[in-house]
Design an enzyme around this catalytic site. Sequence first.
Site, short mmCIF file in Angstrom:
data_model
loop_
_atom_site.label_atom_id
_atom_site.label_comp_id
_atom_site.label_asym_id
_atom_site.label_seq_id
_atom_site.Cartn_x
_atom_site.Cartn_y
_atom_site.Cartn_z
N CYS A 331 48.45 17.20 65.58
CA CYS A 331 47.41 18.28 65.53
C CYS A 331 46.55 18.05 66.92
O CYS A 331 47.09 18.57 67.86
CB CYS A 331 46.61 17.86 64.50
SG CYS A 331 45.53 19.34 64.01
N HIS A 425 50.40 17.46 59.81
CA HIS A 425 49.87 16.09 59.11
C HIS A 425 51.01 15.60 58.21
O HIS A 425 51.47 16.55 57.39
CB HIS A 425 48.47 16.57 58.71
CG HIS A 425 47.48 16.54 59.60
ND1 HIS A 425 47.06 15.68 60.27
CD2 HIS A 425 46.81 17.67 59.82
CE1 HIS A 425 46.11 16.37 61.19
NE2 HIS A 425 45.83 17.45 60.87
#
Length: 480
Positions: A331, A425
Amino acid sequence: MFVGTGSDVGKSMLVTGICRLFKNLGYLPAPFKAQNMSLNSYATADGLEIGRAQAVQAEACKIECTTDMNPILLKPSGVHKSQVILHGKPIGDQTIKEYFLGNNKAQLFEEAQNAFKRLASLYSPIVLEGAGSISELNLKHRDIVNMRMAQAANAVVYLIADIDRGGVFASVYGSIALLEPWEKKMVKGIIINKFRGDVSLFEDGKKILEKLTGIPILGIVPYAKDIYIEEEDSVALHTKNKNSHETTNLIKIVVILLPYLSNYTDFNVLEKDERVHLYYSQDPNDIEEADIIIIPGSKNTIEDLQFIRKKGIAKTILKAQQQHKKIIGICGGYQMLGNTIKDPLGIESDIKTIPGLGILPIETTLTDKKTTVQCSFTYKSYPEKCHGYEIHMGKTISEEIAPLNNVNQKNEGFISQNCWGTYIHGILDNTIVINDILSDFTTEKKHFNYQEYKNENYDKLADLLHEHLDVNAIINQIHI
């Protein structure tokens, strides 16, 4: 509702266990927390965002999580500043002072009550969780998560105290003494949490507290060190391993301890891998010792990128690249690995453009639209289906094509030699990914079913609570 004498007394964990306990008893429970402050969040099935703790509690209830379980989420994004997320969507940034002292809490409180009513029409019982201490006198008249929410929900309230930190008599008595009469009337029981040793040794203490407060002790819960439940927020980071020195032949993996590190639950499975020594660090010397370097998610990528440069961490990462070490970005960490990060709308800071680490040939532009989605994907050329979720405000592009993942026939992430980045994630919750990143160091393959492991621990926690709480008294009090 389960409230606390303070933060980190074990509210989230106990609510998780109560949720599974009620489920195992044949009820249809659901969790609820009106307002949560956390950098650990999760994407719902309908593409919205809630606190990770409520997602975990919903999982313990064996139901899908929804934003009605956590209608208001605060995600710290700067010094005294948080992103405010309402019903799963960001509505802007506010300073802590603006949020807690501003005049918009009435509207937010109404939104929280409506979310509770919707949830209560579908499930029973609703297991509410408070936040911090119930006796913050300077803030309680603006409170939308503790006793005012309990009153609005007509909830039975149980006060949780952490005996392990000491001062349990003062914290319990003081918390109750500071309540207004209507609040005290709602508290029907006290739970002493994190007790070490022989519970019978606290029998006199139990009697003293009941006499002082006039409220029954409904349970003394042992310190559950052998039960694993995902942590709620950054408080738990203080308990993580910070030591790079390991005398065994384990594979050393370091997670860069960013100031705005988010979703560190990404590394829970790695922590449990017997082949791995995982630790968190801001020390360039410790980071240099690692075999694998991970740059995690961040709620403020630009500030965290400036931080790793100032601390000398960026130089250590670039040196590791030259040594052909494996470097992973997730991310915000993925964004940092690129050539450039642009912030034309001032989403994170006044800096419009900042150079990245230049390890991957990508460019990122931060946007005001937030991506929140659960996803299934394939990793590299492996055929196995993997699962994860995305939560980010930014689009990343590259003139080169070297995707790490395939998500619904679309390329995702980027891989270059021993370095890769992704927006997904939970990618490290997948066995195929773990075995692949460790393959340079070991031929041993491990299969770890994380979902099965979590379910076993929900049941262990439920059994522990069933044994040490007066469950019949609670059921009779809440009239389900």
